[in-house]
Design a protein around this motif. Structure first.
Motif, PDB file in Angstrom:
ATOM      1  N   GLY A  66       0.787  -1.223   0.000  1.00  0.00           N
ATOM      2  CA  GLY A  66       0.000   0.000   0.000  1.00  0.00           C
ATOM      3  C   GLY A  66       0.823   1.279   0.000  1.00  0.00           C
ATOM      4  O   GLY A  66       0.263   2.359  -0.155  1.00  0.00           O
ATOM      5  N   THR A  67       2.136   1.169   0.205  1.00  0.00           N
ATOM      6  CA  THR A  67       2.978   2.361   0.204  1.00  0.00           C
ATOM      7  C   THR A  67       4.064   2.315  -0.866  1.00  0.00           C
ATOM      8  O   THR A  67       4.626   3.351  -1.201  1.00  0.00           O
ATOM      9  N   GLN A  68       4.384   1.115  -1.362  1.00  0.00           N
ATOM     10  CA  GLN A  68       5.420   0.935  -2.376  1.00  0.00           C
ATOM     11  C   GLN A  68       4.805   0.269  -3.603  1.00  0.00           C
ATOM     12  O   GLN A  68       3.791  -0.419  -3.492  1.00  0.00           O
ATOM     13  N   ASN A  69       5.443   0.467  -4.747  1.00  0.00           N
ATOM     14  CA  ASN A  69       4.983  -0.174  -5.982  1.00  0.00           C
ATOM     15  C   ASN A  69       5.779  -1.415  -6.334  1.00  0.00           C
ATOM     16  O   ASN A  69       5.382  -2.182  -7.214  1.00  0.00           O
ATOM     17  N   GLY A  70       6.912  -1.605  -5.671  1.00  0.00           N
ATOM     18  CA  GLY A  70       7.726  -2.777  -5.945  1.00  0.00           C
ATOM     19  C   GLY A  70       8.888  -2.870  -4.971  1.00  0.00           C
ATOM     20  O   GLY A  70       9.169  -1.931  -4.223  1.00  0.00           O
ATOM     21  N   LEU A  71       9.544  -4.036  -5.006  1.00  0.00           N
ATOM     22  CA  LEU A  71      10.632  -4.328  -4.090  1.00  0.00           C
ATOM     23  C   LEU A  71      11.832  -4.899  -4.830  1.00  0.00           C
ATOM     24  O   LEU A  71      11.665  -5.648  -5.805  1.00  0.00           O
ATOM     25  N   VAL A  72      13.005  -4.570  -4.336  1.00  0.00           N
ATOM     26  CA  VAL A  72      14.248  -5.229  -4.739  1.00  0.00           C
ATOM     27  C   VAL A  72      14.791  -5.822  -3.450  1.00  0.00           C
ATOM     28  O   VAL A  72      14.868  -5.125  -2.426  1.00  0.00           O
ATOM     29  N   LEU A  73      15.154  -7.099  -3.468  1.00  0.00           N
ATOM     30  CA  LEU A  73      15.594  -7.763  -2.255  1.00  0.00           C
ATOM     31  C   LEU A  73      16.866  -8.560  -2.468  1.00  0.00           C
ATOM     32  O   LEU A  73      16.928  -9.423  -3.345  1.00  0.00           O
ATOM     33  N   ASN A  74      17.864  -8.245  -1.648  1.00  0.00           N
ATOM     34  CA  ASN A  74      19.029  -9.106  -1.471  1.00  0.00           C
ATOM     35  C   ASN A  74      18.878  -9.669  -0.071  1.00  0.00           C
ATOM     36  O   ASN A  74      19.202  -8.996   0.908  1.00  0.00           O
ATOM     37  N   ALA A  75      18.354 -10.870   0.022  1.00  0.00           N
ATOM     38  CA  ALA A  75      18.067 -11.472   1.320  1.00  0.00           C
ATOM     39  C   ALA A  75      19.297 -12.118   1.946  1.00  0.00           C
ATOM     40  O   ALA A  75      19.197 -12.692   3.033  1.00  0.00           O
ATOM     41  N   GLY A  76      20.444 -12.034   1.272  1.00  0.00           N
ATOM     42  CA  GLY A  76      21.640 -12.657   1.813  1.00  0.00           C
ATOM     43  C   GLY A  76      21.389 -14.139   2.063  1.00  0.00           C
ATOM     44  O   GLY A  76      20.698 -14.809   1.288  1.00  0.00           O
ATOM     45  N   ALA A  77      21.893 -14.646   3.166  1.00  0.00           N
ATOM     46  CA  ALA A  77      21.756 -16.070   3.478  1.00  0.00           C
ATOM     47  C   ALA A  77      20.302 -16.493   3.693  1.00  0.00           C
ATOM     48  O   ALA A  77      19.968 -17.671   3.511  1.00  0.00           O
ATOM     49  N   TYR A  78      19.424 -15.545   4.029  1.00  0.00           N
ATOM     50  CA  TYR A  78      18.007 -15.895   4.185  1.00  0.00           C
ATOM     51  C   TYR A  78      17.396 -16.387   2.876  1.00  0.00           C
ATOM     52  O   TYR A  78      16.371 -17.064   2.879  1.00  0.00           O
ATOM     53  N   THR A  79      18.011 -16.057   1.758  1.00  0.00           N
ATOM     54  CA  THR A  79      17.562 -16.543   0.448  1.00  0.00           C
ATOM     55  C   THR A  79      17.401 -18.051   0.462  1.00  0.00           C
ATOM     56  O   THR A  79      16.453 -18.585  -0.107  1.00  0.00           O
ATOM     57  N   HIS A  80      18.332 -18.714   1.121  1.00  0.00           N
ATOM     58  CA  HIS A  80      18.426 -20.162   1.061  1.00  0.00           C
ATOM     59  C   HIS A  80      17.744 -20.863   2.231  1.00  0.00           C
ATOM     60  O   HIS A  80      17.729 -22.095   2.284  1.00  0.00           O
ATOM     61  N   THR A  81      17.173 -20.075   3.149  1.00  0.00           N
ATOM     62  CA  THR A  81      16.625 -20.687   4.367  1.00  0.00           C
ATOM     63  C   THR A  81      15.225 -20.207   4.755  1.00  0.00           C
ATOM     64  O   THR A  81      14.560 -20.871   5.533  1.00  0.00           O
TER      65      THR A  81
END
Length: 149
Positions: A66-81
């Motif tokens: 509701g406040t943003q139109n999109g996201l860019v995410l570098n989740a680091g190690a959370y990517t894999h877990t």
């Protein structure tokens, strides 16, 4: 103007000093400044957030609805877990581009699995800090096209 939130996960606050042979010498502050400047140049209002805590990243994703139109995410190690991050992304129904500085597919086998990829528009990895610029370009093009998926 479309609003984009660039999120960075654990250990990315150490960019520039943490394993520069893998992640380069660019600091997180430099990456964030580059994202804001590039966003402005292509008509995006970019804000940034970094946390080493999974819950804080989930809260930021929820608050983006509701406040943003999109996201860019570098989740680091959370990517894999993190199934929790994957679920948060799916629940806010915002377009997201997954980013990694290194090519996760050319590294250790445990890095090849991304929970984020299944809920992302796409994944950009292996181009260092330029990966963020490419992600912003991809997200801007997606938003301009009006595609839903």
């Amino acid at each position: 103007m479309n609003k984009i939130l660039v999120l960075n996960g654990p250990n990315l606050n150490l960019l520039g000093t943490r394993q520069p042979e893998v992640y380069g010498s660019t600091t997180l502050k430099m990456v964030e400044e580059q994202c804001v400047a590039h966003g402005t140049s292509i008509g995006l209002e970019v804000s940034t957030f970094q946390s080493n805590h999974e819950g804080a990243l989930i809260d930021a994703i929820h608050q983006a609805r509701g406040t943003q139109n999109g996201l860019v995410l570098n989740a680091g190690a959370y990517t894999h877990t993190s199934i929790a991050l994957m679920d948060a992304i799916a629940s806010v129904e915002l377009p997201l581009v997954e980013v990694h500085l290194s090519n996760i597919h050319a590294r250790e086998s445990f890095r090849h699995k991304s929970y984020i990829a299944s809920v992302a528009l796409g994944q950009i990895c292996g181009f260092g800090a330029q990966s963020y610029v490419l992600a912003l370009d991809a997200l801007a093009a997606h938003l301009k096209s009006g595609d839903v998926a």
